[in-house]
Design a protein around this motif. Structure first.
Motif, mmCIF file in Angstrom:
data_model
loop_
_atom_site.group_PDB
_atom_site.id
_atom_site.type_symbol
_atom_site.label_atom_id
_atom_site.label_comp_id
_atom_site.label_asym_id
_atom_site.label_seq_id
_atom_site.Cartn_x
_atom_site.Cartn_y
_atom_site.Cartn_z
ATOM 1 N N GLY A 76 0.782 -1.227 0.000
ATOM 2 C CA GLY A 76 0.000 0.000 0.000
ATOM 3 C C GLY A 76 0.811 1.274 0.000
ATOM 4 N N LEU A 77 2.137 1.183 -0.156
ATOM 5 C CA LEU A 77 2.942 2.403 -0.188
ATOM 6 C C LEU A 77 2.442 3.343 -1.287
ATOM 7 N N GLY A 78 2.329 4.620 -0.953
ATOM 8 C CA GLY A 78 1.915 5.614 -1.936
ATOM 9 C C GLY A 78 0.454 5.989 -1.868
ATOM 10 N N SER A 79 -0.265 5.484 -0.870
ATOM 11 C CA SER A 79 -1.691 5.804 -0.759
ATOM 12 C C SER A 79 -1.893 7.314 -0.713
ATOM 13 N N GLY A 80 -2.905 7.757 -1.445
ATOM 14 C CA GLY A 80 -3.190 9.179 -1.506
ATOM 15 C C GLY A 80 -2.299 9.950 -2.453
ATOM 16 N N GLY A 81 -1.461 9.239 -3.225
ATOM 17 C CA GLY A 81 -0.534 9.925 -4.122
ATOM 18 C C GLY A 81 0.566 10.641 -3.388
ATOM 19 N N ALA A 82 0.965 10.097 -2.227
ATOM 20 C CA ALA A 82 1.881 10.813 -1.341
ATOM 21 C C ALA A 82 3.354 10.489 -1.558
ATOM 22 N N VAL A 83 3.686 9.565 -2.467
ATOM 23 C CA VAL A 83 5.084 9.151 -2.652
ATOM 24 C C VAL A 83 5.428 9.173 -4.145
ATOM 25 N N TRP A 84 6.567 9.775 -4.463
ATOM 26 C CA TRP A 84 7.048 9.868 -5.842
ATOM 27 C C TRP A 84 8.485 9.381 -5.902
ATOM 28 N N ALA A 85 8.837 8.738 -7.001
ATOM 29 C CA ALA A 85 10.210 8.267 -7.212
ATOM 30 C C ALA A 85 10.865 9.094 -8.315
ATOM 31 N N ARG A 86 12.174 9.295 -8.183
ATOM 32 C CA ARG A 86 12.930 10.014 -9.203
ATOM 33 C C ARG A 86 14.389 9.565 -9.129
ATOM 34 N N GLY A 87 15.186 9.991 -10.070
ATOM 35 C CA GLY A 87 16.608 9.686 -10.052
ATOM 36 C C GLY A 87 17.189 9.660 -11.452
ATOM 37 N N GLU A 88 18.509 9.653 -11.529
ATOM 38 C CA GLU A 88 19.224 9.563 -12.795
ATOM 39 C C GLU A 88 20.122 8.339 -12.780
ATOM 40 N N ASN A 89 20.229 7.692 -13.930
ATOM 41 C CA ASN A 89 21.066 6.497 -14.075
ATOM 42 C C ASN A 89 20.738 5.449 -13.014
ATOM 43 N N VAL A 90 19.443 5.195 -12.870
ATOM 44 C CA VAL A 90 18.969 4.223 -11.876
ATOM 45 C C VAL A 90 19.058 2.823 -12.452
ATOM 46 N N GLU A 91 19.640 1.914 -11.702
ATOM 47 C CA GLU A 91 19.641 0.484 -12.023
ATOM 48 C C GLU A 91 19.257 -0.261 -10.758
ATOM 49 N N CYS A 92 18.285 -1.137 -10.864
ATOM 50 C CA CYS A 92 17.821 -1.825 -9.668
ATOM 51 C C CYS A 92 17.109 -3.121 -10.028
ATOM 52 N N VAL A 93 17.063 -4.015 -9.059
ATOM 53 C CA VAL A 93 16.205 -5.191 -9.104
ATOM 54 C C VAL A 93 15.066 -4.930 -8.127
ATOM 55 N N GLN A 94 13.851 -5.000 -8.636
ATOM 56 C CA GLN A 94 12.684 -4.832 -7.774
ATOM 57 C C GLN A 94 12.093 -6.206 -7.492
ATOM 58 N N VAL A 95 11.925 -6.515 -6.210
ATOM 59 C CA VAL A 95 11.388 -7.804 -5.783
ATOM 60 C C VAL A 95 10.053 -7.559 -5.093
ATOM 61 N N ARG A 96 9.040 -8.249 -5.552
ATOM 62 C CA ARG A 96 7.739 -8.196 -4.898
ATOM 63 C C ARG A 96 7.532 -9.461 -4.080
ATOM 64 N N LEU A 97 7.217 -9.261 -2.810
ATOM 65 C CA LEU A 97 7.025 -10.366 -1.874
ATOM 66 C C LEU A 97 5.573 -10.431 -1.438
ATOM 67 N N SER A 98 4.977 -11.603 -1.514
ATOM 68 C CA SER A 98 3.681 -11.778 -0.878
ATOM 69 C C SER A 98 3.811 -11.408 0.596
ATOM 70 N N PRO A 99 2.848 -10.658 1.157
ATOM 71 C CA PRO A 99 2.902 -10.370 2.590
ATOM 72 C C PRO A 99 2.982 -11.618 3.455
ATOM 73 N N VAL A 100 2.504 -12.746 2.922
ATOM 74 C CA VAL A 100 2.533 -13.996 3.678
ATOM 75 C C VAL A 100 3.958 -14.475 3.952
ATOM 76 N N ILE A 101 4.891 -14.191 3.045
ATOM 77 C CA ILE A 101 6.269 -14.640 3.228
ATOM 78 C C ILE A 101 7.208 -13.502 3.603
ATOM 79 N N ALA A 102 6.697 -12.279 3.630
ATOM 80 C CA ALA A 102 7.577 -11.119 3.829
ATOM 81 C C ALA A 102 8.239 -11.124 5.200
ATOM 82 N N ARG A 103 7.523 -11.546 6.236
ATOM 83 C CA ARG A 103 8.111 -11.517 7.578
ATOM 84 C C ARG A 103 9.338 -12.412 7.656
ATOM 85 N N ALA A 104 9.273 -13.577 7.023
ATOM 86 C CA ALA A 104 10.418 -14.484 7.041
ATOM 87 C C ALA A 104 11.599 -13.879 6.278
#
Length: 294
Positions: A76-104
Motif C-alpha cells: 500500500g505504499l503511496g496511498s493518496g498519491g503521497a510518494v514519488w520516485a525520481r533519479g538519474e542512471n537508476v539500475e535496480c532489481v525490484q522484488v515483490r514479496l507476498s505479505p505472507v512470506i515477507a516476515r520471514a
C-alpha cells in the motif's frame, strides 16, 4: 531486456527466465537514465528495491521525508498519491514479496514498516551492502536475478512463517479479488473477527478489510490501464456505482480513474510483471482450497 516507452517515460526492463524458488516472489530489473517524478501507486505486496547502479533512486514523500538507494516498503505504499520516485542512471532489481512470506524474508513483520518505506540497511545491516556489491559486480541480469533469488530463498527458509489461518485468509482475499466479507473469512478459519483482525494486521502489516480494498483496487486499476471503461469496471469490480470507484481510486492514488489509466507505474506491468497476481500470494491457495486446521 525490453524497452518500455510510455509518454515521456523510457525504461529498459528485464525479466527473469525462470520463476523464483520461493512461491510468492516475483522480480524485475530496471535501467532508467532519467526517472522523472514517478507516482508510486499502491500495490498489495511488500516491495524490495535493490539498487546497484551509479545513480540512486530517491523516494520523495509529501511530508518532506526522503529515502535514497535500496529500500523496503510495505503493502500500500503511496496511498493518496503521497510518494514519488525520481533519479538519474537508476539500475535496480525490484522484488515483490507476498505479505505472507515477507516476515520471514525481512526478519521483521511488514507491520513494523508502518506503511512507509524504510532503508534496507535498517533491516538487513551489512547484508544490504553486500547484495548491492554483488549485483554491481554481476555481468548479466540473469546473474542478478539469481543472486537476489538465492538471498531471498535463504532468508525465507530461516525465517518464521505466519499463522496458517492468516495465510489462508490472505489467499482467500486475493482469490476473491478483494470481494470478500471479513466476518465470513474469520468464520471460515474458525476465528473471531477480532482475533483475525489482530493476527492479520500484526503479521501482514495491514488489517484484513484494508487488504481486501487494496487487492480490489489493484485489480480494477489494471483494468482501467487496459482501456476498459470506468462504468463497467465499477460494476464488475464490486463497487456500488462509478462514484464509489472514483472515491476509492482517489483515496489510493490522489487522482481520478482517468488519470490512473495513464500511470507508467501500472502500465509497465505487462512487461515487468506478466503474472501480476502471483506476488500477492504464494500459490498454496490454488493447490489447497481446504479450510486450515483449527
Amino acid at each position: 531486456m525490453r524497452t518500455f516507452v510510455h509518454g515521456a517515460a523510457v525504461w529498459d526492463v528485464a525479466c527473469p527466465r525462470r520463476p523464483s524458488r520461493v512461491a510468492g516472489v516475483t522480480m524485475a530489473g530496471f535501467r532508467v537514465r532519467d526517472l522523472n517524478a514517478l507516482r508510486m501507486v499502491p500495490h498489495p505486496a511488500v516491495t524490495l528495491l535493490l539498487d546497484f547502479g551509479t545513480g540512486s533512486p530517491v523516494l520523495d514523500h509529501a511530508a518532506g521525508r526522503q529515502e535514497r538507494g535500496s529500500i523496503v516498503a510495505g503493502p500500500g505504499l503511496g496511498s493518496g498519491g503521497a510518494v514519488w520516485a525520481r533519479g538519474e542512471n537508476v539500475e535496480c532489481v525490484q522484488v515483490r514479496l507476498s505479505p505472507v512470506i515477507a516476515r520471514a524474508v525481512l526478519g521483521a513483520s511488514p507491520a513494523d514498516l508502518g506503511g512507509a518505506a524504510v532503508p534496507l540497511g535498517d533491516l538487513w545491516g551489512r547484508k544490504a551492502s553486500r547484495i548491492r556489491e554483488q549485483l554491481s559486480d554481476a555481468s548479466s541480469w540473469e546473474d542478478r536475478f539469481a543472486l537476489a533469488d538465492a538471498l531471498v530463498s535463504r532468508l525465507h527458509e530461516a525465517g518464521p512463517p505466519v499463522d496458517p489461518e492468516v495465510a489462508w485468509a490472505w489467499h482467500r482475499i486475493v482469490g476473491g479479488r478483494g470481494l470478500v466479507r471479513v466476518d465470513g473469512v474469520a468464520a471460515e478459519v474458525g476465528w473471531s473477527r477480532k482475533r483475525l483482525w489482530s493476527r492479520f494486521r500484526s503479521q501482514l502489516g495491514l488489517p484484513p478489510k484494508r487488504a481486501a480494498k487494496l487487492v480490489r483496487f489493484d485489480h480494477v486499476a489494471h483494468r482501467l490501464v487496459a482501456g476498459e471503461g470506468a462504468a463497467r469496471v465499477a460494476v464488475e469490480g464490486g463497487y456500488a456505482d462509478q462514484s464509489h470507484l472514483h472515491r476509492d481510486v482517489m483515496a489510493f492514488t490522489g487522482v481520478t480513474p482517468a488519470s490512473v489509466a495513464g500511470e507508467p507505474f501500472l502500465a509497465v506491468d505487462d512487461i515487468a510483471w506478466p503474472s501480476r497476481e502471483t506476488p500477492a500470494h504464494d500459490g498454496s491457495a490454488l493447490r489447497d482450497a481446504s479450510r486450515p486446521a483449527t
